[in-house]
Design a protein around this motif. Structure first.
Motif, PDB file in Angstrom:
ATOM      1  N   LEU A  93      10.369  63.243  56.190  1.00  0.00           N
ATOM      2  CA  LEU A  93       9.636  62.314  56.969  1.00  0.00           C
ATOM      3  C   LEU A  93       8.330  62.660  57.362  1.00  0.00           C
ATOM      4  O   LEU A  93       7.278  61.922  57.466  1.00  0.00           O
ATOM      5  N   GLU A  94       8.068  63.958  57.342  1.00  0.00           N
ATOM      6  CA  GLU A  94       6.679  64.408  57.952  1.00  0.00           C
ATOM      7  C   GLU A  94       5.734  64.565  56.970  1.00  0.00           C
ATOM      8  O   GLU A  94       4.599  63.897  56.982  1.00  0.00           O
ATOM      9  N   THR A  95       6.095  64.499  55.584  1.00  0.00           N
ATOM     10  CA  THR A  95       5.335  64.284  54.484  1.00  0.00           C
ATOM     11  C   THR A  95       4.956  62.804  54.017  1.00  0.00           C
ATOM     12  O   THR A  95       3.805  62.610  53.943  1.00  0.00           O
ATOM     13  N   ARG A  96       5.897  61.927  54.512  1.00  0.00           N
ATOM     14  CA  ARG A  96       5.729  60.435  54.402  1.00  0.00           C
ATOM     15  C   ARG A  96       4.540  59.964  55.580  1.00  0.00           C
ATOM     16  O   ARG A  96       3.602  59.408  55.298  1.00  0.00           O
ATOM     17  N   LEU A  97       4.802  60.559  56.535  1.00  0.00           N
ATOM     18  CA  LEU A  97       4.006  60.100  57.606  1.00  0.00           C
ATOM     19  C   LEU A  97       2.418  60.623  57.556  1.00  0.00           C
ATOM     20  O   LEU A  97       1.601  60.016  57.424  1.00  0.00           O
ATOM     21  N   ALA A  98       2.546  61.891  57.107  1.00  0.00           N
ATOM     22  CA  ALA A  98       1.315  62.418  56.728  1.00  0.00           C
ATOM     23  C   ALA A  98       0.366  61.862  55.510  1.00  0.00           C
ATOM     24  O   ALA A  98      -0.919  61.349  55.790  1.00  0.00           O
ATOM     25  N   GLN A  99       1.290  61.334  54.359  1.00  0.00           N
ATOM     26  CA  GLN A  99       0.512  60.754  53.532  1.00  0.00           C
ATOM     27  C   GLN A  99      -0.011  59.213  54.142  1.00  0.00           C
ATOM     28  O   GLN A  99      -1.005  58.769  53.649  1.00  0.00           O
ATOM     29  N   LYS A 100       0.601  58.537  54.894  1.00  0.00           N
ATOM     30  CA  LYS A 100       0.122  57.410  55.617  1.00  0.00           C
ATOM     31  C   LYS A 100      -1.094  57.519  56.234  1.00  0.00           C
ATOM     32  O   LYS A 100      -2.061  56.542  56.429  1.00  0.00           O
ATOM     33  N   VAL A 101      -1.121  58.752  57.118  1.00  0.00           N
ATOM     34  CA  VAL A 101      -2.337  59.028  57.985  1.00  0.00           C
ATOM     35  C   VAL A 101      -3.505  59.254  57.185  1.00  0.00           C
ATOM     36  O   VAL A 101      -4.567  58.856  57.255  1.00  0.00           O
ATOM     37  N   VAL A 102      -3.262  59.879  56.230  1.00  0.00           N
ATOM     38  CA  VAL A 102      -4.197  60.520  55.026  1.00  0.00           C
ATOM     39  C   VAL A 102      -4.913  59.195  54.365  1.00  0.00           C
ATOM     40  O   VAL A 102      -6.040  59.142  54.154  1.00  0.00           O
ATOM     41  N   ALA A 103      -3.714  58.158  53.941  1.00  0.00           N
ATOM     42  CA  ALA A 103      -4.108  57.032  53.380  1.00  0.00           C
ATOM     43  C   ALA A 103      -4.892  56.076  54.182  1.00  0.00           C
ATOM     44  O   ALA A 103      -6.019  55.273  53.811  1.00  0.00           O
ATOM     45  N   ALA A 104      -4.825  56.399  55.680  1.00  0.00           N
ATOM     46  CA  ALA A 104      -5.552  55.270  56.413  1.00  0.00           C
ATOM     47  C   ALA A 104      -6.893  55.653  56.827  1.00  0.00           C
ATOM     48  O   ALA A 104      -7.684  54.829  57.049  1.00  0.00           O
ATOM     49  N   ILE A 105      -7.129  57.057  56.968  1.00  0.00           N
ATOM     50  CA  ILE A 105      -8.260  57.743  57.494  1.00  0.00           C
ATOM     51  C   ILE A 105      -8.854  58.663  56.575  1.00  0.00           C
ATOM     52  O   ILE A 105      -8.524  59.672  56.480  1.00  0.00           O
ATOM     53  N   PRO A 106     -10.035  58.074  55.535  1.00  0.00           N
ATOM     54  CA  PRO A 106     -10.577  58.777  54.594  1.00  0.00           C
ATOM     55  C   PRO A 106     -11.090  60.244  55.056  1.00  0.00           C
ATOM     56  O   PRO A 106     -11.027  61.227  54.330  1.00  0.00           O
ATOM     57  N   SER A 107     -11.488  60.524  56.473  1.00  0.00           N
ATOM     58  CA  SER A 107     -11.969  61.995  56.758  1.00  0.00           C
ATOM     59  C   SER A 107     -10.833  62.778  56.749  1.00  0.00           C
ATOM     60  O   SER A 107     -11.130  64.014  56.999  1.00  0.00           O
TER      61      SER A 107
END
Ligand code: KE4
Length: 430
Positions: A93-107
């Motif tokens: 779950l943590e990896t999946r949410l991390a991937q979503k945050v990274v995908a949303a915010i380029p920095s």
């Protein structure tokens, strides 16, 4: 409206909990009445102990962008809870949410989850210091970043004098490493960094402030932040605990076109459960233990229920893209209340970005703490109490932002504007 059961509950709570609340922001101290005790919430409504239904414009201070008890989030949590509540181990779950945050915010190339916005900003500052080897940090008046010691600091006596504690228990030793400057003052920032820039590890700022009321960083101020970053190698820490996924799915940094080194997040990414996060460029984030030497840890960090609520919330935001709807409803609310104030000659300055806004009881403009603090807080307190008696729950301080959720409808906006109009009519005669 009757609030007696909340008042009884408040009297009881004060015997067991300091001030009867677990956070001072909800104590109604600035609005001269007892806080409401809420029993449940659904959609755009809070339901208090006295059975009152209140149109909610706080949304738990930001997280509830979808509205309360969203059926899909509730269902996801009901399913997740069958698997247990906490393992103290890594989960997918943590990896999946991390991937979503990274995908949303380029920095953000990597992200670490913690349990609150305070933990996120506290960790981000430690990371900036660890990465640069420098001690000083800069924050701005009217910006709030949680209650870590180094951030509970008021402006020092002179520009170059470092901060002074603004709470008992914060030591001079801590606050001397924090410099507090006026927000949106590019000249002051540039000037002061000329003297001390090489000692500064990081500058932490709210790109769109919620915590002095809603105030937006000017282009000139953003340019000065970029400039001192380049000139002195200072890390920019963009505190998007409130604005992240609120003003845009890609954050306030997308709207302001500012590229921070570290971003802090919270509120919406937890979908109402305790989640904070800090993220940034790989080379910086890799400094965090155990990949690097900067210590940070947490028993419930990445908790499966919190990750589930956050993941589901971001999935719904991605799928439904409520931002145009939020913009339309929020613009209607802001314009309607501003019009009502004008009609009744009530001085009102409205600052708004998307579904985050503040009605300052003054002529305005409001662009920093000094101008925000000129607001008529007594008038605001009266307005707040009158709205409450009409079943409308506004922020319990002039210096907070209000939020519209995707569960709000036209009729809620119309009811709120009408209530404001009747209150302004009465205020005019006083
Ligand atoms: P928490 O530790 O409260 O999760 O987050 C601290 C924080 C950090 N950064 C920003 C920009 C924030 O707005 C906050 C917390 N916001 C306040 C409301 N203005 C929380 C309300 C409260 O303290 O009860």
């Amino acid at each position: 409206m009757e609030f007696s059961r909340s008042s009884q509950a408040f009297a009881e709570a004060q015997h067991w909990i300091p001030g009867g609340v677990d956070s001072p922001a909800r104590a109604f101290g600035a609005v001269g009445c007892d806080p409401l005790f809420i029993e449940r919430a659904a959609g755009a409504y809070l339901y208090d102990l006295d059975g009152n239904a209140l149109i909610d414009y706080i949304g738990s201070w930001g997280p509830m962008i979808l509205g309360h008890a969203h059926p899909e989030v509730t269902a996801a949590l009901e399913k997740a809870i069958q698997q247990g509540t906490s393992y103290g181990t890594p989960t997918l779950l943590e990896t999946r949410l991390a991937q979503k945050v990274v995908a949303a915010i380029p920095s953000i190339e990597m992200v670490r989850f913690v349990n609150s916005g305070t933990e996120a900003t506290m960790s981000a500052i430690r990371l900036a210091r660890g990465f640069t080897g420098r001690n000083k940090i800069v924050k701005f008046e009217g910006n709030y970043h949680g209650h870590a010691d180094s951030l509970l600091v008021a402006a020092g006596s002179a520009a170059a004098t470092f901060g002074v504690p603004n709470s008992p228990g914060v030591t001079p030793g801590t606050s001397q490493d924090t410099l507090v400057l006026p927000y949106n003052n590019a000249e002051k920032l540039l000037q002061t960094m000329e003297d001390v820039g090489k000692e500064v590890a990081g500058i932490i700022f709210e790109p769109i402030v919620g915590n002095m009321g809603c105030v937006v960083a000017t282009e000139e101020f953003c340019a000065a932040l970029r400039e001192v970053r380049e000139l002195y190698g200072i890390l920019l820490i963009c505190d998007e605990v409130m604005t992240g996924f609120r003003v845009d799915y890609r954050g306030a940094q997308h709207l302001l076109k500012i590229q921070p080194d570290i971003t802090t997040l919270g509120k919406i990414i937890g979908g109402g459960l305790p989640v904070g996060a800090y993220g940034g460029l790989r080379e910086i984030m890799r400094q965090i233990l155990p990949s690097g030497p900067v210590f940070q840890a947490g028993t419930l960090s990445g908790n499966p229920l919190a990750m589930t609520a956050g993941l589901c919330t971001l999935e719904i935001l991605e799928k439904t893209n409520p931002y145009p709807y939020l913009e339309q409803l929020s613009a209607e609310l802001a314009a309607g209340i501003a019009q009502a104030a004008k009609k009744h000659n009530i001085p009102l300055c409205v600052n708004r970005v998307g579904s985050m806004m503040t009605f300052f009881f003054q002529e305005g403009p409001v662009y920093d703490w000094e101008t925000a603090s000129r607001s008529d807080t007594r008038a605001y307190a009266h307005f707040f109490r009158e709205m409450l008696h009409r079943g409308i729950y506004f922020p319990c301080s002039q210096f907070e932002a209000l939020f519209v959720s995707a569960a709000h409808r036209e009729e809620h906006i119309r009811e709120t504007i009408h209530a404001a109009d009747t209150i302004f009519a009465e205020m005019k005669t006083k």
